[in-house]
Design an enzyme around this catalytic site. Structure first.
Site, PDB file in Angstrom:
ATOM      1  CD  GLU A  77      -2.250  -1.547   2.474  1.00 11.89           C
ATOM      2  OE1 GLU A  77      -1.618  -1.485   3.314  1.00 11.89           O
ATOM      3  OE2 GLU A  77      -3.290  -2.466   2.491  1.00 11.89           O
TER       4      GLU A  77
ATOM      5  CE1 TYR B 260       7.400   0.322  -3.122  1.00 14.83           C
ATOM      6  CE2 TYR B 260       5.433   2.021  -2.912  1.00 14.83           C
ATOM      7  CZ  TYR B 260       7.043   1.211  -2.166  1.00 14.83           C
ATOM      8  OH  TYR B 260       6.902   1.444  -0.937  1.00 14.83           O
TER       9      TYR B 260
HETATM   10  C1  LIG Z   1      10.371   6.447  -1.198  1.00 14.80           C
HETATM   11  C2  LIG Z   1      11.714   6.407  -0.586  1.00 14.80           C
HETATM   12  C3  LIG Z   1      11.675   4.952   0.156  1.00 14.80           C
HETATM   13  C4  LIG Z   1      12.690   6.272  -1.838  1.00 14.80           C
HETATM   14  O1  LIG Z   1      14.178   5.861  -1.164  1.00 14.80           O
HETATM   15  P1  LIG Z   1      15.378   6.259  -2.282  1.00 14.80           P
HETATM   16  O2  LIG Z   1      16.492   5.306  -1.588  1.00 14.80           O
HETATM   17  O3  LIG Z   1      15.686   7.704  -2.148  1.00 14.80           O
HETATM   18  O4  LIG Z   1      15.053   5.844  -3.602  1.00 14.80           O
HETATM   19  P2  LIG Z   1      15.920   5.354  -4.795  1.00 14.80           P
HETATM   20  O5  LIG Z   1      17.258   6.080  -4.901  1.00 14.80           O
HETATM   21  O6  LIG Z   1      16.376   3.714  -4.943  1.00 14.80           O
HETATM   22  O7  LIG Z   1      15.276   5.806  -6.078  1.00 14.80           O
HETATM   23  C5  LIG Z   1      14.745   4.794  -7.028  1.00 14.80           C
HETATM   24  C6  LIG Z   1      13.592   5.542  -7.837  1.00 14.80           C
HETATM   25  O8  LIG Z   1      12.271   5.982  -7.210  1.00 14.80           O
HETATM   26  C7  LIG Z   1      11.992   7.163  -7.839  1.00 14.80           C
HETATM   27  N1  LIG Z   1      12.023   8.143  -6.868  1.00 14.80           N
HETATM   28  C8  LIG Z   1      12.837   8.202  -5.664  1.00 14.80           C
HETATM   29  N2  LIG Z   1      12.640   9.347  -4.769  1.00 14.80           N
HETATM   30  C9  LIG Z   1      11.844  10.176  -5.800  1.00 14.80           C
HETATM   31  C10 LIG Z   1      11.576  11.220  -5.574  1.00 14.80           C
HETATM   32  N3  LIG Z   1      11.761  12.261  -4.700  1.00 14.80           N
HETATM   33  N4  LIG Z   1      10.759  11.795  -6.818  1.00 14.80           N
HETATM   34  C11 LIG Z   1      10.577  11.133  -7.984  1.00 14.80           C
HETATM   35  N5  LIG Z   1      10.730   9.888  -7.792  1.00 14.80           N
HETATM   36  C12 LIG Z   1      11.374   9.525  -6.874  1.00 14.80           C
HETATM   37  C13 LIG Z   1      12.632   7.205  -9.042  1.00 14.80           C
HETATM   38  O9  LIG Z   1      12.086   6.383  -9.948  1.00 14.80           O
HETATM   39  C14 LIG Z   1      13.957   6.771  -8.646  1.00 14.80           C
HETATM   40  O10 LIG Z   1      14.926   6.258  -9.607  1.00 14.80           O
HETATM   41  P3  LIG Z   1      15.801   7.387 -10.054  1.00 14.80           P
HETATM   42  O11 LIG Z   1      16.587   7.845  -9.201  1.00 14.80           O
HETATM   43  O12 LIG Z   1      16.721   6.763 -11.226  1.00 14.80           O
HETATM   44  O13 LIG Z   1      14.841   8.489 -10.969  1.00 14.80           O
HETATM   45  C15 LIG Z   1      12.219   7.489   0.241  1.00 14.80           C
HETATM   46  O14 LIG Z   1      11.718   8.751  -0.337  1.00 14.80           O
HETATM   47  C16 LIG Z   1      11.429   7.787   1.395  1.00 14.80           C
HETATM   48  O15 LIG Z   1      11.765   6.956   2.322  1.00 14.80           O
HETATM   49  N6  LIG Z   1      10.297   8.238   1.725  1.00 14.80           N
HETATM   50  C17 LIG Z   1       9.686   8.365   2.935  1.00 14.80           C
HETATM   51  C18 LIG Z   1       9.044   6.961   3.292  1.00 14.80           C
HETATM   52  C19 LIG Z   1       7.977   6.436   2.347  1.00 14.80           C
HETATM   53  O16 LIG Z   1       7.178   6.954   1.514  1.00 14.80           O
HETATM   54  N7  LIG Z   1       8.178   5.091   2.056  1.00 14.80           N
HETATM   55  C20 LIG Z   1       7.375   4.169   1.252  1.00 14.80           C
HETATM   56  C21 LIG Z   1       6.067   3.851   1.749  1.00 14.80           C
HETATM   57  S1  LIG Z   1       4.944   3.136   0.816  1.00 14.80           S
END
Ligand SMILES: CC(C)(COP(=O)(O)OP(=O)(O)OC[C@H]1O[C@@H](n2cnc3c(N)ncnc32)[C@H](O)[C@@H]1OP(=O)(O)O)[C@@H](O)C(=O)NCCC(=O)NCCS
Length: 143
Positions: free
Chosen positions: A102, A114
């Site tokens: 979710e 995702y």
């Molecule tokens: C969502 C989250 C887990 C992503 O973590 P991350 O380690 O920064 O992600 P990654 O570096 O592996 O990014 C992989 C891809 O996700 C997408 N992505 C990640 N952050 C993004 C952002 N701020 N805006 C748009 N796309 C994003 C992109 O497609 C990215 O690929 P790219 O860097 O080649 O464009 C992080 O922002 C987070 O912890 N957010 C708060 C908690 C949360 O929302 N968890 C998920 C609950 S369902």
């Protein structure tokens, strides 16, 4: 960067610190929440120590991502993407036929992550979260 590690109960405090940094106040899980889930059968946690973790649970022939978080200083380095890939492979290896999760309807970053991994939307849960936002249910077939 090699591969994410399997987290143990000894790391619960560090996992809670990542969650507190990653989610808004009131949405973060405390150490007790995390350890309670880790004690349940079928649950595993993969992490990049100190930076990011993913928690999954297997039940029957399905699996679920319970949470995923990267601490803000470690974002946009591919950590969550690699955690998700490793979790997908682990769930597939453990016999799950599908992986569910979710995600908040307004959480564009997580949705992009995702979608890039191949998840598709299958349902919506209105006002699912404490702040009144909807949850989008997404799934990835593993077999
Ligand atoms: C969502 C989250 C887990 C992503 O973590 P991350 O380690 O920064 O992600 P990654 O570096 O592996 O990014 C992989 C891809 O996700 C997408 N992505 C990640 N952050 C993004 C952002 N701020 N805006 C748009 N796309 C994003 C992109 O497609 C990215 O690929 P790219 O860097 O080649 O464009 C992080 O922002 C987070 O912890 N957010 C708060 C908690 C949360 O929302 N968890 C998920 C609950 S369902």
């Amino acid at each position: 960067m090699t591969a994410p590690e399997l987290a143990t109960m000894a790391e619960v405090g560090a996992l809670a610190a990542i969650h507190a940094a990653g989610f808004p106040p009131g949405m973060a899980w405390r150490a007790g929440d995390i350890s309670g889930l880790m004690e349940m059968g079928g649950c595993f946690v993969l992490w990049w120590p100190g930076d990011a973790f993913i928690m999954c649970r297997l039940g029957g022939d399905e699996a679920e991502v319970l949470t995923l978080a990267t601490a803000p200083p470690a974002r946009r380095q591919g950590l969550a993407g690699r955690l998700l890939d490793a979790a997908i492979e682990a769930c597939r290896g453990l016999g799950a036929g599908a992986l569910f999760l979710e995600v908040g309807a307004g959480n564009a970053a997580a949705q992009a992550l995702y979608c890039a991994a191949g998840f598709t939307e299958v349902a919506r849960r209105p006002r699912y979260y404490a702040d009144g936002t909807d949850a989008i249910v997404m799934t990835l077939r593993l077999s």
